[in-house]
Design a protein around this motif. Structure first.
Motif, PDB file in Angstrom:
ATOM      1  N   VAL A  47      -5.396  -6.021  -9.874  1.00 17.01           N
ATOM      2  CA  VAL A  47      -4.528  -7.659 -10.798  1.00 17.01           C
ATOM      3  C   VAL A  47      -6.112  -8.292 -11.711  1.00 17.01           C
ATOM      4  N   SER A  48      -6.451  -8.221 -12.240  1.00 20.29           N
ATOM      5  CA  SER A  48      -6.979  -8.801 -13.444  1.00 20.29           C
ATOM      6  C   SER A  48      -6.443 -10.377 -14.382  1.00 20.29           C
ATOM      7  N   VAL A  49      -7.340 -11.100 -14.431  1.00 17.77           N
ATOM      8  CA  VAL A  49      -7.162 -12.656 -15.699  1.00 17.77           C
ATOM      9  C   VAL A  49      -7.700 -11.837 -16.308  1.00 17.77           C
ATOM     10  N   ALA A 109       1.045  -1.662  -0.102  1.00 14.83           N
ATOM     11  CA  ALA A 109      -0.112   0.308  -0.368  1.00 14.83           C
ATOM     12  C   ALA A 109       0.884   1.328   0.080  1.00 14.83           C
ATOM     13  N   ARG A 110       1.952   1.322   0.315  1.00  7.30           N
ATOM     14  CA  ARG A 110       3.521   1.986   0.445  1.00  7.30           C
ATOM     15  C   ARG A 110       3.639   2.786  -0.492  1.00  7.30           C
ATOM     16  N   GLU A 111       3.174   1.731  -1.719  1.00  9.11           N
ATOM     17  CA  GLU A 111       4.623   1.440  -2.847  1.00  9.11           C
ATOM     18  C   GLU A 111       3.448   1.907  -4.280  1.00  9.11           C
ATOM     19  N   PRO A 112       4.378   2.819  -5.370  1.00  9.09           N
ATOM     20  CA  PRO A 112       3.176   3.004  -6.403  1.00  9.09           C
ATOM     21  C   PRO A 112       3.359   1.371  -7.339  1.00  9.09           C
ATOM     22  N   VAL A 113       2.110   0.057  -7.121  1.00 10.96           N
ATOM     23  CA  VAL A 113       1.990  -0.562  -7.878  1.00 10.96           C
ATOM     24  C   VAL A 113       1.686  -0.442  -8.419  1.00 10.96           C
ATOM     25  N   PRO A 114       1.867  -1.657 -10.037  1.00 10.31           N
ATOM     26  CA  PRO A 114       1.719  -1.153 -10.941  1.00 10.31           C
ATOM     27  C   PRO A 114       0.545  -1.765 -11.290  1.00 10.31           C
ATOM     28  N   TYR A 115      -0.520  -2.467 -12.316  1.00 12.34           N
ATOM     29  CA  TYR A 115      -2.031  -2.599 -12.277  1.00 12.34           C
ATOM     30  C   TYR A 115      -1.252  -4.160 -13.090  1.00 12.34           C
ATOM     31  N   VAL A 116      -1.790  -5.377 -12.337  1.00 16.15           N
ATOM     32  CA  VAL A 116      -1.760  -6.190 -13.767  1.00 16.15           C
ATOM     33  C   VAL A 116      -2.193  -7.653 -13.691  1.00 16.15           C
ATOM     34  N   LYS A 117      -1.956  -7.822 -15.680  1.00 18.39           N
ATOM     35  CA  LYS A 117      -3.331  -8.471 -15.302  1.00 18.39           C
ATOM     36  C   LYS A 117      -2.598  -9.726 -16.258  1.00 18.39           C
ATOM     37  N   ILE A 118      -3.121 -10.859 -15.202  1.00 15.87           N
ATOM     38  CA  ILE A 118      -2.524 -11.988 -15.648  1.00 15.87           C
ATOM     39  C   ILE A 118      -2.710 -13.271 -16.377  1.00 15.87           C
ATOM     40  N   GLN A 119      -2.260 -13.489 -17.836  1.00 17.86           N
ATOM     41  CA  GLN A 119      -3.225 -14.071 -18.884  1.00 17.86           C
ATOM     42  C   GLN A 119      -2.407 -15.012 -19.216  1.00 17.86           C
ATOM     43  N   VAL A 120      -3.753 -16.114 -19.245  1.00 15.00           N
ATOM     44  CA  VAL A 120      -3.204 -17.063 -19.474  1.00 15.00           C
ATOM     45  C   VAL A 120      -3.894 -18.243 -20.362  1.00 15.00           C
ATOM     46  N   THR A 121      -2.691 -18.533 -21.812  1.00 12.64           N
ATOM     47  CA  THR A 121      -3.210 -18.316 -23.122  1.00 12.64           C
ATOM     48  C   THR A 121      -3.159 -20.325 -23.709  1.00 12.64           C
ATOM     49  N   THR A 122      -4.238 -20.503 -24.054  1.00  9.35           N
ATOM     50  CA  THR A 122      -4.354 -21.634 -23.860  1.00  9.35           C
ATOM     51  C   THR A 122      -5.390 -22.340 -25.184  1.00  9.35           C
ATOM     52  N   LEU A 130      -6.944  -1.990 -28.994  1.00  6.50           N
ATOM     53  CA  LEU A 130      -7.734  -1.683 -29.802  1.00  6.50           C
ATOM     54  C   LEU A 130      -8.801  -0.567 -27.843  1.00  6.50           C
ATOM     55  N   GLY A 131      -7.818  -0.924 -27.327  1.00 10.66           N
ATOM     56  CA  GLY A 131      -8.861  -1.178 -25.550  1.00 10.66           C
ATOM     57  C   GLY A 131      -9.289  -1.950 -24.895  1.00 10.66           C
ATOM     58  N   TRP A 132      -9.341  -3.235 -25.564  1.00 15.62           N
ATOM     59  CA  TRP A 132     -10.017  -4.064 -24.117  1.00 15.62           C
ATOM     60  C   TRP A 132      -9.047  -3.858 -23.246  1.00 15.62           C
ATOM     61  N   ASN A 133     -10.269  -3.789 -22.294  1.00 16.56           N
ATOM     62  CA  ASN A 133      -8.863  -4.160 -20.826  1.00 16.56           C
ATOM     63  C   ASN A 133      -8.123  -2.484 -20.633  1.00 16.56           C
ATOM     64  N   ARG A 134      -8.335  -1.694 -21.346  1.00 18.14           N
ATOM     65  CA  ARG A 134      -7.109  -0.718 -20.782  1.00 18.14           C
ATOM     66  C   ARG A 134      -7.504  -0.327 -19.421  1.00 18.14           C
ATOM     67  N   ARG A 135      -6.458  -0.155 -18.805  1.00 18.82           N
ATOM     68  CA  ARG A 135      -5.875   0.776 -17.212  1.00 18.82           C
ATOM     69  C   ARG A 135      -5.456   1.669 -17.380  1.00 18.82           C
ATOM     70  N   PRO A 136      -5.356   3.092 -16.985  1.00 19.53           N
ATOM     71  CA  PRO A 136      -4.993   3.583 -16.603  1.00 19.53           C
ATOM     72  C   PRO A 136      -3.797   3.885 -16.176  1.00 19.53           C
ATOM     73  N   GLY A 137      -2.330   4.349 -16.237  1.00 21.81           N
ATOM     74  CA  GLY A 137      -0.981   4.430 -15.433  1.00 21.81           C
ATOM     75  C   GLY A 137      -0.297   3.023 -15.999  1.00 21.81           C
ATOM     76  N   ARG A 138       1.089   2.362 -15.089  1.00 22.15           N
ATOM     77  CA  ARG A 138       1.862   1.372 -16.122  1.00 22.15           C
ATOM     78  C   ARG A 138       0.625  -0.268 -15.373  1.00 22.15           C
ATOM     79  N   THR A 139       1.578  -0.446 -16.322  1.00 23.28           N
ATOM     80  CA  THR A 139       0.528  -1.813 -16.800  1.00 23.28           C
ATOM     81  C   THR A 139       1.589  -2.820 -17.053  1.00 23.28           C
ATOM     82  N   PHE A 140       1.503  -4.421 -16.395  1.00 22.81           N
ATOM     83  CA  PHE A 140       2.219  -5.697 -16.339  1.00 22.81           C
ATOM     84  C   PHE A 140       1.286  -6.502 -17.357  1.00 22.81           C
TER      85      PHE A 140
END
Lengths: 119, 485
Positions: B108-110, B63-76, B165-175
Motif C-alpha cells: 500500500v502507498s498513498v 498473506a495467503r492471497e495474491p493481494v495486488p498493490y494498492v495506491k490510494i490517490q487523494v486528488t485535491t 511515464l513510470g512514476w511510482n511504477r510497481r510490478p504486478g497488478r495494481t489498483f
C-alpha cells in the motif's frame, strides 16, 4: 476492529499556501497552523438536553404521523373503523422494526471503534 | 367583522378547490418520485447481503492471497481546510501499515495529487519517517491535457500521464483507490478491500459511503440532507453489479491501474466548458469502450463528512446534477453511444433523465405538499373522527407506502451516518429523529438545487465553476462564494 483517533499538531507556522485558489485567504496576513482533523470518539458525544429530546420526538412524531400514520388511519377507517388509531401505530412500529433488523444485519459492527483509547 | 369572515371563508374555499386540481398533480408527481425510491428499497430489502462486506479480514488471511498493490490517490486543489482532512485520511492508512509494517508497506502507498506545493511538502514531511510511502505530486500550473480537460479531471489525468511515464511504477497488478479530500477508510475496511481486490477480475469497483465525520459541526439541515444519501448507495450496488453506469461516484472508486492508464481522465470539454462530474463521464467512457462486465461492487465502507452549511450543500448538489446533464449530453454525441443497441441506449438516456427529473421534481412536489399540509391535516383529522375522507382508499394506501419509503430512507441514511459519529445511544436517537423531523424541509431545499441546475441547463446556461466543498468549519465560515466563483 480498532481505529485510531489521532490528532497531530504540525509545527507552528506550517501552513498551506493556496493563494491561487482562495482569494480571501490570500488577503489574510496570517493563517492558523494546520491541525490534523480527528476521527470521531465517544468523547464527541454531546448529551442531548431534555428539551431537545422532547422537541425532536414531538416533531418527528408529527411528521411520521402526517405522512404515514394519517393515510393508514384513513384507510383503516374505511375498512375497519375500530382500528382507526391502532392500525397506524402497529404498521409504523412494524415498519421500524423490520428496517432496523436489516440495518443491524448489514452493520454487524460499527466501522469505527469509538472506544479506542488512543489519543 | 362579518366581511372579514366572508373573505376568510372564500379564501378557504378557493384553497380547498385548488387542492382538488393540485391533489391529482401531487399524486402523479409523488408517484414518479416513489418509483425511484422503491427501486432503492428493492435493493435494500432483497439484496442487503451483498451491500457491505461483513466478515472481518486478518493480515494472516491476506498473506495467503495474491493481494495486488494498492495506491490510494487523494486528488485535491489544496484549498483552505483540505490539508487537515487529507492528513486524517492518510493517518488511517498509516494505522493499517503499522499493524504489520513489513507486509503492508510492500502493498500500500498513498499518492497525493495537489495544486499546492506547500501542501505537498507538508504532507510529505508529516509521513517522512513512516513505513507508509506517501508521495505527493504537484500539478504544474501550466499543465494542459491533450484535450484541454480542466478542474479535478485535469489533476487526475496529470497523475495518469506521470504513471504512464513510470512514476511510482510497481510490478504486478495494481489498483488505484480514489479518495476525496476528506475520505477515510479505517484499517478494518482497507483489509476487506485488499481481500476483495485479490479475488476480483473487475476493473472498476465501488463501495458504500457513510457521512459521520465532523457530523455535529454540520448544520442540522445539512445533516438531514445527508441522511438521503446512504440509501442511494443501495442503488449504486445495483448499478455497479449490473454494469450500467447511471451513476458513479468519484470517491470509494477503485480502478485497475493498467485500465486507468489506458482510459485516462482526459475527458475534454463540452461546448467549451469543463465537465463538472468527471466521475460520471469516466464511467460512461469506460462502459462505452469495454461494456458492463468491467464494473463491480467491493462493499467496503468509506467515511466522509457532510457539508457544513446550506450554501455548500446547495452548490454540491447543483454540481452533481449539472455535471450529469453535461455528461449525458456528451455521451449521447459519442459514436460508440450511437452504436449501442437502441434499447440499451434508451435505457441509459431515459434512466439518467428519470433520475435527474425525480430529484428536481422533489422541490416542486415537496413545496406543493407543504402548502397543502394545513388543509390535508385538518380534513384528514375530521375524517378520522367521522367526516368524509379527503382521499380515496387506494390513494391512502399509496400515500402511506410512499410516506413510509421516503421517511424510511431518511431513517436508514441517518442510522448509517450517526452510527460512527461518536454519539451515545440517546444522541443517536435524537439525531435520527431530527433528520426525520426535518425531512420535509431538507428534502425540498436539497432538490431545489437539482431543480435550479435543470432550469439553468434548460435555459441554455453552460458555464460552470468548481470550488470543492469546504472541509473544515473554519474554511466554510471564511469562504465568500462570490469570490470563490
Amino acid at each position: 476492529m480498532t481505529t485510531p483517533q489521532s490528532r497531530t499538531t504540525l509545527p507552528e507556522g506550517a501552513i498551506v499556501d493556496a493563494p491561487l485558489i482562495d482569494l480571501r485567504e490570500r488577503q489574510r496576513p496570517s493563517r492558523p497552523p494546520v491541525v490534523e482533523a480527528t476521527m470521531p470518539t465517544a468523547a464527541d458525544d454531546r448529551r442531548p438536553s431534555r428539551a431537545a429530546v422532547v422537541g425532536v420526538t414531538f416533531a418527528a412524531v408529527l411528521v411520521v404521523g402526517f405522512y404515514v400514520a394519517l393515510p393508514i388511519g384513513l384507510l383503516a377507517r374505511a375498512i375497519l373503523p375500530q382500528a382507526v388509531f391502532l392500525a397506524p401505530v402497529l404498521i409504523v412500529s412494524a415498519s421500524v422494526v423490520a428496517i432496523r433488523r436489516v440495518l443491524r444485519a448489514t452493520d454487524v459492527e460499527p466501522v469505527i471503534d469509538l472506544t479506542d483509547p488512543r489519543p | 367583522m362579518r366581511a372579514i369572515g366572508d373573505v376568510g371563508g372564500a379564501l378557504g374555499d378557493l384553497y380547498a378547490a385548488s387542492y382538488r386540481t393540485m391533489g391529482v398533480v401531487l399524486v402523479v408527481g409523488i408517484t414518479l418520485i416513489a418509483g425511484r425510491m422503491l427501486w432503492y428499497w428493492h435493493s435494500f430489502a432483497f439484496h442487503w447481503r451483498r451491500y457491505r462486506r461483513r466478515d472481518a479480514v486478518t493480515t494472516a488471511m491476506l498473506a495467503r492471497e495474491p493481494v495486488p498493490y494498492v495506491k490510494i490517490q487523494v486528488t485535491t486543489r489544496g484549498s483552505a481546510g483540505s490539508t487537515e482532512v487529507v492528513l486524517r485520511g492518510i493517518r488511517n492508512v498509516a494505522r493499517l501499515v503499522e499493524e504489520a509494517p513489513a507486509y503492508y508497506s510492500r502493498l500500500v502507498s498513498v499518492e497525493l495529487v495537489t495544486e499546492s506545493e506547500a501542501q505537498a511538502q507538508l504532507v510529505r514531511a508529516a509521513f517522512e519517517d513512516h513505513p507508509l510511502k506517501v508521495d505527493a505530486l504537484v500539478l504544474l500550473p501550466d499543465y494542459e491535457t491533450p484535450h484541454g480537460t480542466q478542474l479535478k479531471a485535469r489533476g487526475m489525468h496529470f497523475a495518469v500521464e506521470m504513471r504512464r511515464l513510470g512514476w511510482n511504477r510497481r510490478p504486478g497488478r495494481t489498483f488505484i483507490v480514489h479518495y476525496d479530500e476528506e475520505s477515510v477508510m479505517v484499517p478494518g475496511e482497507l483489509k476487506k478491500l485488499l481481500l476483495c481486490l485479490a479475488r476480483t477480475d473487475k476493473k472498476v469497483l465501488e463501495g458504500p459511503i457513510y457521512y459521520p465525520l465532523e457530523y455535529l459541526d454540520a448544520s442540522p439541515l445539512c445533516r438531514a440532507m445527508e441522511a438521503n444519501r446512504p440509501i442511494g448507495c443501495f442503488e449504486c450496488r445495483h448499478v455497479m453489479e449490473k454494469g450500467v453506469p447511471f451513476h458513479l461516484h468519484g470517491s470509494n472508486l477503485v480502478v485497475d491501474e493498467q485500465f486507468e492508464n489506458e482510459l485516462g481522465w482526459d475527458i475534454g470539454n463540452l461546448d467549451g466548458q469543463p465537465f463538472i462530474a468527471e466521475d460520471y463521464v469516466f464511467g460512461m467512457k469506460a462502459f462505452l469502450r469495454h461494456g458492463s462486465q468491467i464494473f463491480g461492487w467491493h462493499g467496503c465502507v468509506m467515511l466522509e463528512q457532510p457539508p457544513f452549511s446550506f450554501s455548500s450543500a446547495f452548490r454540491q448538489r447543483y454540481r452533481w446534477v449539472f455535471g450529469v446533464l453535461q455528461g449525458l449530453a456528451a455521451s449521447s454525441e459519442h459514436a460508440a453511444f450511437s452504436a449501442l443497441p437502441p434499447r440499451l441506449r434508451r435505457r441509459l438516456q431515459w434512466g439518467t433523465r428519470f433520475r435527474v427529473a425525480t430529484f428536481a421534481l422533489g422541490a416542486v412536489m415537496g413545496g406543493l405538499a407543504l402548502l397543502y399540509v394545513p388543509l390535508l391535516a385538518v380534513s384528514s383529522a375530521q375524517a378520522l373522527i367521522g367526516g368524509s375522507s379527503p382521499i380515496r382508499a387506494g390513494v391512502a394506501v399509496w400515500m402511506a407506502l410512499v410516506g413510509t419509503s421516503w421517511l424510511g430512507s431518511v431513517f436508514v441514511g441517518a442510522w448509517y451516518n450517526v452510527r460512527d459519529a461518536g454519539l451515545s445511544a440517546a444522541g443517536r436517537r435524537v439525531e435520527i429523529g431530527r433528520a426525520v423531523a426535518l425531512a420535509p424541509i431538507a428534502g425540498v431545499l436539497e432538490s431545489s438545487a437539482a431543480l435550479w441546475a435543470v432550469l439553468q441547463w434548460a435555459a441554455g446556461k453552460r458555464s460552470v465553476n468548481w470550488h470543492p466543498t469546504p472541509k473544515t468549519k473554519a474554511a466554510d465560515d471564511a469562504i465568500d462564494w462570490k469570490v470563490a466563483a
